[in-house]
Scaffold this active site. Structure first.
Site, PDB file in Angstrom:
ATOM      1  NE  ARG A 146      51.464  28.288 -23.256  1.00 56.93           N
ATOM      2  CZ  ARG A 146      52.412  28.852 -23.751  1.00 56.93           C
ATOM      3  NH1 ARG A 146      53.358  29.438 -23.338  1.00 56.93           N
ATOM      4  NH2 ARG A 146      52.663  28.500 -25.402  1.00 56.93           N
ATOM      5  CB  THR A 147      46.830  24.055 -20.631  1.00 57.51           C
ATOM      6  OG1 THR A 147      46.773  25.471 -21.179  1.00 57.51           O
ATOM      7  CG2 THR A 147      45.655  23.873 -19.751  1.00 57.51           C
ATOM      8  CE  LYS A 188      41.231   0.755 -29.921  1.00 48.48           C
ATOM      9  NZ  LYS A 188      41.259   0.292 -28.321  1.00 48.48           N
ATOM     10  NE  ARG A 196      42.989  22.819 -23.787  1.00 47.23           N
ATOM     11  CZ  ARG A 196      44.266  23.752 -24.024  1.00 47.23           C
ATOM     12  NH1 ARG A 196      44.546  23.530 -25.262  1.00 47.23           N
ATOM     13  NH2 ARG A 196      44.386  24.683 -23.393  1.00 47.23           N
ATOM     14  CG  HIS A 198      41.611  28.119 -21.038  1.00 54.66           C
ATOM     15  ND1 HIS A 198      41.802  27.307 -20.058  1.00 54.66           N
ATOM     16  CD2 HIS A 198      42.978  28.146 -21.933  1.00 54.66           C
ATOM     17  CE1 HIS A 198      43.116  26.922 -20.147  1.00 54.66           C
ATOM     18  NE2 HIS A 198      43.725  27.434 -21.203  1.00 54.66           N
TER      19      HIS A 198
END
Lengths: 436, 338
Positions: B84-85, B112, B134, B162
């Site tokens: 969604r975001t 890595k 995020r 958020h």
């Protein structure tokens, strides 16, 4: 070769001394302490007014990282940091790589310390092999090689039973078990003190009870065994309460508090730099009531020692997400300034008591030389400058690491000179003392 | 404290230039980052919401694109899975004509063993204008912001904040209720692990709403009272006369941490059912940041019912993110001109 420290304020609480006295050093020993000692061929060092001569400071809780983590610190850089902070001796925790659980590691640390020839180093051996909490380490061998205490620091001794056995076993040498108090299930994967500030920042919490449970366990087991227990780096008010009760009941328990725990609170997690990983240590910075309880415990005598828990970490290791960063900060080069600024100049604690906390008591707890300036003892002396204005500059640290939350702080009080075994190993030009 | 007081107090953090304009309104976000609602004043929040209204209109046009961010590069750096975001940000960026680039974990060098700081420095070397981040660690955006010149937009950091979710929630509430101040908002669910909660309570209290939070005591963070909200384990108390009910996702793996015994018990004690909804005001709206667990925190009849504005939230997300991107980019220009 003789050296006469003339006219300073001498503070030696063990001998009940606080006044203007001279100290005559002959070679590596103190020859005489008294008034108006004649120079008689000795080099005379005039101690300017305002400076304080006291028994060499002893930090009974440091991590020197050698062997195994020399990118963080070595015995040489750690002891350079110690003497710059006024410490003539340090006791180093066994969580090296490999763990100091046998005479080879102890001997290596001692030989590195002899090579560096700065502060004295007293290794602390592991309680259990590899500090894994399963089998007892060879404690007699460790003692023989020079260890002055045992600890699985970084973690609590894994079980109550193992701790009981270790206390009983170490009891035959009358060396203390130094316990990192923490209930691992309550601590969980926490990274900061459980409270408003951690909640705002979304950081997983560690309640004070996680530590206090460990303290309660330790006090009970020290009572059961009659052995000596020393509680490391206390931070929670309930821990102070537990130690106080234990002492009242006659249990052989002593404890220490680190300067960051009597100076900072969890508010530092969010400001001035949010998520500064130099505010991450274990135990964590706690709330105001806990910080105030540490100060009260120091003032009322419940707390026996100020110890830094000097925990160097490389810049790269701290330059990560808060929850991934290692716990710990360096402390050797800021301890004296913080102690003076926060405890002495606030009027909470008097100077002789500070010398007890930083010198006499650690010496007594670990049963090591020092902590006093009697004639015939080794000439480990710290000259303090209680009114010196200090600006903390992490870049100038002798330590290999710079992980401090106090960078740029302006504090009142510092170190003028450090003398180990009659040899001047550190002088601070800013303190007005030249020819020590 | 009255709303006016809150406005006035928060207004003080706004720059002099902005204050000399028509107070308490502000016209730009004079900052390079949006790391959390904590950093925003009430007038800045209002500015974002007002701007989002204009942006919402773009979605109604036959050609859903404006040139506001033409020539700007925006990197969507996602270390956690998100549909969604990430999609919402990407659509917002494209509608503003930005050049966008998506980097998701698994395709990056993180596997890595590269540190976040090094990833950021490497991206920085390619001079993006903004990074939308995020990350599973609280404060990851703060770390990035100290390293990068690029603007950082926090698209969710650990259990911290958020902010664009709270802004789109506020936009949706304002759209339905015409205001935020004076509304009773009940937020229910896993409060402890919710970044949506932390952003929402800061935004809503700044805007003068009466915020109640509820959930199992095991999932209520320490020091909740100091956030200026009322916390209760009694859901009915929180729901009573609520204008807005916001449900938070219950992660089923929390049962393993002994936070609550079972889904069934959670639903029985805390679940939002049509029965419980009757305690709220008749014009209550139901919100959920998604993804939902039907039959755990919310009954399907409620999620799909007439009070639900859950899909409006998704639609508004694009407009709000367009507003944030636009205003932050404008802030950069402003500083360069000065």
């Amino acid at each position: 070769m003789k050296k006469l420290l003339r006219g300073g304020r001498l503070v030696d609480p063990r001998n009940g001394i606080d006044g203007t006295y001279d100290v005559l050093i002959d070679g590596d020993r103190i020859a005489r302490v008294g008034r108006d000692i004649p120079a008689d061929g000795a080099t005379v060092v005039e101690i300017p007014p305002g400076l304080v001569v006291c028994p060499g400071l002893i930090d009974m809780h440091v991590h020197l990282r050698e062997p195994g983590q020399e990118h963080k610190e070595t015995v040489a850089t750690g002891t350079a940091s110690a003497v710059a902070g006024g410490f003539t001796a340090v006791a180093c925790m066994p969580n090296t790589v490999p763990v100091n659980d046998n005479a080879n590691v102890t001997t290596l640390i001692l030989s590195k310390a002899a090579e560096a020839a700065l502060a004295r180093v007293y290794p602390i051996g592991a309680v259990s092999k590899g500090s894994k909490g399963e089998l007892l380490a060879d404690i007699a061998e460790l003692r023989q090689a020079g260890c002055v205490a045992i600890s699985d620091d970084g973690h609590p001794v894994a079980t109550a039973l193992l701790m009981r056995r270790a206390l009983e076993y170490a009891g035959m040498f009358d060396i203390p078990l130094i316990e990192h108090c923490e209930d691992p299930t309550l601590k969980g994967d926490g990274v900061a003190h459980e409270g408003f500030h951690a909640s705002v920042l979304g950081l997983r919490g560690i309640p004070g009870a996680a530590e206090a449970l460990g303290v309660e366990r330790g006090v009970l087991l020290a009572e059961l065994t009659g052995s000596k227990l020393h509680i490391a780096h206390m931070s929670a008010r309930a821990s102070i309460r537990a130690v106080r009760k234990g002492k009242e009941a006659g249990v052989r328990v002593t404890c220490e508090v680190a300067p960051h725990h009597f100076t900072l609170t969890d508010e530092a997690l969010g400001a001035p730099i949010a998520y500064d990983t130099n505010t991450k240590m274990n135990p964590p910075l706690r709330e105001v009531a806990d910080r105030d309880a540490m100060i009260a415990g120091i003032a009322d005598g419940t707390v026996d020692a100020i110890a830094t828990d000097h925990a160097p970490h490389h810049y790269d290791e701290k330059q990560v997400e808060f929850d991934r960063a290692p716990f710990g900060i360096v402390g050797l080069e800021t301890a004296v300034s913080l102690t003076f600024d926060r405890l002495l100049h606030t009027g909470l604690v008097r100077l002789p008591r500070i010398v007890e906390l930083l010198s006499s008591n650690p010496a007594q707890i670990l049963k090591i030389p020092g902590g006093t300036l009697a004639a015939g003892t080794q000439a480990d002396i710290t000259i303090l400058a209680p009114d010196l204005k200090v600006r903390v500059d992490a870049r100038s640290f002798r330590s290999r690491s710079r992980n401090t939350p106090f960078d740029g702080w302006e504090l009142r009080g510092g170190v003028a000179a450090t003398i180990v075994g009659g040899r001047t190993v550190f002088t601070n030009a800013e303190a007005g003392l030249t020819n020590v | 404290m009255s709303l006016q007081d809150i406005d006035r107090r928060n207004g003080e953090s706004v720059t002099t230039a902005a204050r000399e304009a028509d107070p308490p309104a502000v016209t730009t976000l004079r900052r390079k980052d949006l790391l959390g609602i904590a950093d925003l004043s009430a007038p800045e929040i209002t500015l974002i919401l007002d701007t989002a209204e204009a942006m919402k209109e773009v979605a109604t046009r036959p050609i859903k694109k404006v040139p506001a961010l033409r020539g700007k590069t925006v990197v969507n750096l996602f270390f956690e899975p998100s549909t969604r975001t990430r999609t919402s940000f990407e659509i917002a960026e494209k509608r503003l004509s930005a050049d966008t680039l998506n980097i998701a974990i698994g395709t990056s060098s993180v596997v890595k063993g590269e540190t976040l700081a090094d990833t950021a420095l490497n991206l920085e070397a390619m001079a993006p204008d903004m990074i939308v981040l995020r990350h599973s660690s609280s404060g990851a955006g703060h770390l990035l912001s100290r390293i990068c010149r690029s603007g950082i937009i926090n698209a969710g950091d650990g259990t911290h904040e958020h902010p664009t979710q709270a802004l789109l929630d506020a936009f949706t509430i304002r759209e339905r209720k015409g205001r935020l101040s004076g509304l009773k908002v009940a937020i229910i669910g896993d409060l402890l692990h919710s970044r949506v909660l932390r952003s929402n309570i800061q935004l809503l209290t700044k805007m003068g709403a009466d915020v109640w939070v509820s959930g199992p005591p095991t999932l209520i963070p320490a020091g909740m009272r100091d956030f200026g909200v009322t916390a209760t384990a009694n859901v009915d108390e929180a729901v009573a006369d609520a204008d807005v009910i916001m449900l938070l996702r219950i992660q089923l793996e929390r049962m393993e941490g002994a936070y609550f015994p079972s889904q069934r018990e959670y639903f029985n004690v805390f679940g939002m059912t049509t029965n419980r909804l009757r305690l709220a005001r008749p014009d209550v709206i139901i919100m959920h940041p998604g993804p939902m667990n039907r039959g755990v925190e919310i009954a399907s009849e409620v999620a799909d019912g007439p009070y639900s504005v859950i899909l409006d939230q998704v639609a508004n997300g694009v407009a709000v993110r367009m507003a944030v991107l636009y205003l932050l980019a404008g802030g950069v220009d402003h500083e360069e001109a000065a």
